[in-house]
Design an enzyme around this catalytic site. Sequence first.
Site, PDB file in Angstrom:
ATOM      1  N   ASP A  88       0.846  -1.187   0.000  1.00  0.00           N
ATOM      2  CA  ASP A  88       0.000   0.000   0.000  1.00  0.00           C
ATOM      3  C   ASP A  88       0.882   1.236   0.000  1.00  0.00           C
ATOM      4  OD1 ASP A  88      -2.778   1.153   0.228  1.00  0.00           O
ATOM      5  OD2 ASP A  88      -1.835   2.092   1.961  1.00  0.00           O
ATOM      6  N   ASP A 503     -47.836  13.685  -2.345  1.00  0.00           N
ATOM      7  CA  ASP A 503     -47.460  12.321  -2.717  1.00  0.00           C
ATOM      8  C   ASP A 503     -46.563  12.420  -3.944  1.00  0.00           C
ATOM      9  OD1 ASP A 503     -47.396   9.743  -3.915  1.00  0.00           O
ATOM     10  OD2 ASP A 503     -49.269   9.198  -2.916  1.00  0.00           O
ATOM     11  N   PHE A 504     -45.312  11.952  -3.841  1.00  0.00           N
ATOM     12  CA  PHE A 504     -44.395  12.170  -4.963  1.00  0.00           C
ATOM     13  C   PHE A 504     -44.740  11.319  -6.183  1.00  0.00           C
ATOM     14  CE2 PHE A 504     -41.754   9.594  -1.851  1.00  0.00           C
ATOM     15  CZ  PHE A 504     -41.820   8.371  -2.501  1.00  0.00           C
ATOM     16  N   ARG A 519     -32.690   6.978   0.517  1.00  0.00           N
ATOM     17  CA  ARG A 519     -33.379   5.754   0.937  1.00  0.00           C
ATOM     18  C   ARG A 519     -34.801   5.679   0.362  1.00  0.00           C
ATOM     19  NH1 ARG A 519     -34.082   4.202   6.259  1.00  0.00           N
ATOM     20  NH2 ARG A 519     -33.211   2.134   5.891  1.00  0.00           N
TER      21      ARG A 519
END
Length: 629
Positions: A88, A503-504, A519
């Site tokens: 690394d 209400d979408f 979410r």
Amino acid sequence: MVLNPVISKLSGKLVVLASASPRRLEILTNIGLRFEVVPSWFKETLDKTLFKMPYEYAVETAKQKALEVAQRMPFKHLKTPDIVIGADTVVTVDGLILEKPVDKQDAYHMLSRLSGKEHSVYTGVAIVLCHERQGKSSKIHCFLAPPPTPHPRVGVFLQKVNTCRISYRSLYFILDRDKAGGYGIQALGGMLVEYVKGDFLNVVGFPLNHFCKQLEMIYNSPLESPSHKMKREDSGGTDGPCSPVNSLSKVTENGEVSNFNSSDSAGQTPVPEQNVVGPECAKCNNEGFPHKIVDLLDGFKASKTLFTACKLGVFDVLSDSEGLTVEEVADKIKASVLGTERLLEAAVSLENTEQASRFLVLDSPLSLCGYILHCNDLVWPLFTHLESAVREGTNQYERAFGKKTENLFQDGYFRKDDIKMRFMNAMHSVAKVTGKDVATAFDLSSFKTACDVGGCTGAMAYEFTKAHPGLSVVVFDLPPVIEMRSHFQPKEQDDRVSFIAGDFFKDELPKADLYILSRILHDWSDDKVHELLSKLSKACTPGCGLLVSEIFLDEERSRPSRALLQALSMTEGRQRSAAEYSDLLTKHGFTPVHTQCTDNLLDAMLFVKEDPNVDKTLQILSSESVVVT
């Protein structure tokens, strides 16, 4: 040093490079070493604050990369390597660790930080000898190149241009997102380098000189055995087959590595163990014993212990008063003394005290209690019917709660005020914990108005206005949610956050130049997702942004496990990888700009609505510019 005798001793051995780096492959191939490439799955998410010096981070990461491959190959590849090499490389400047940039903007910021300064490049290397054992433990040899020194190693000079706007198209051939520090010294990035003090190949990514010396020391020792010179790295003297993740590495002045536990440094927290694939090494006294399986067998007990302690308010009681007896705690939580004693003992064995006070106390700013109680009261009953859910491929809400639901949100979460409050508490706690990392994932200064679609209590929206002073956010959610928003308002009011009920799927979306979907998409069927994205695409003008925050699966759809476990609730939605979200949004006219893994519960992707009249590639490049001062 003569290398050929050392290489000849590796003849016939299965040597594995735990890295996909073309530079490391080329360097080792050029010396005649025959090896296989098996890239490590170890996530480079170690907490950098746990390391006193930046170079210790590189050594520990190299060790964990090598160990992950050494543990995985016998099970996934059905063969055991003889030697696994992990490496690394990090760039350090002003005490900061610069790894691979996440995007071109990040690469540019890195190069700007390096401008006109000397900086250090360190490569940690780990050599795991899988068949060389002391007791039952594989031997690991780690070293650092160059050995720790206060003197910088590389000088990079970038000409400073005052108040000049530079398009990413101009920087494209110099910035390298695949290199620590944002540049490749062996490629066009070499034009930026004035001088190098030390091993050039170490800056490229693999310190060949130091590596060969280590091999010579291992295989040409007087006892003709690696064990003569090899330092054993195990879990503080146990006989486990590998080194534990929560055992960090100290680097001495000559570049050698010794182990120290996090308890050696006051106030430090062990590195999370979930990044390692394989058994919990600190417990492995029997190489063949299925520790991981046993942990899974007890996992449901651990979850229920956490749920019960939160529901009874154990952590709140302990936070409010110190030095309580078991009898006093039992009295406060209205439980039996025997049950309380056993619950406390079990909780102590599971929980980190500092994290408990931060995340498990109800009135803590980052409390997860709301989500924990949601898991106890809703998710736990659903998972008790998992066999039926798998057989039928359907959600088990009716079986668990005796009520059939056509719409889980309307019929399940919002049918009673107490259930609605519990659900909103759950969403609020997740948003509080994840909000800051999501809100700060990208530079959103070009956006002035945002709409948090399905934003629930507004917790995420408030984090966005904190992070971006020029941004105002409207939260758009169902009327029953908006009605109860007053229960979740912060003490310090922010008039840049407003709420609109709707209400979408059915109602017109508020106008904004940035839309946030946190979410949301994983909950709905493909048809509903396409319906919502089509609606958003029509609402957006060219240049509008869309920020998607979800759990992103890896490309193999094997991690993170919490996303795959969540999918077993059998809702109509599904979990996706970042590439799948990118393809999904592209179909609706959105161009992916950045992806940010936050190392939190949610990751984030930023999209921009493309202009159909402008070439897509030119549009992305020309829209992203930076000011160099």
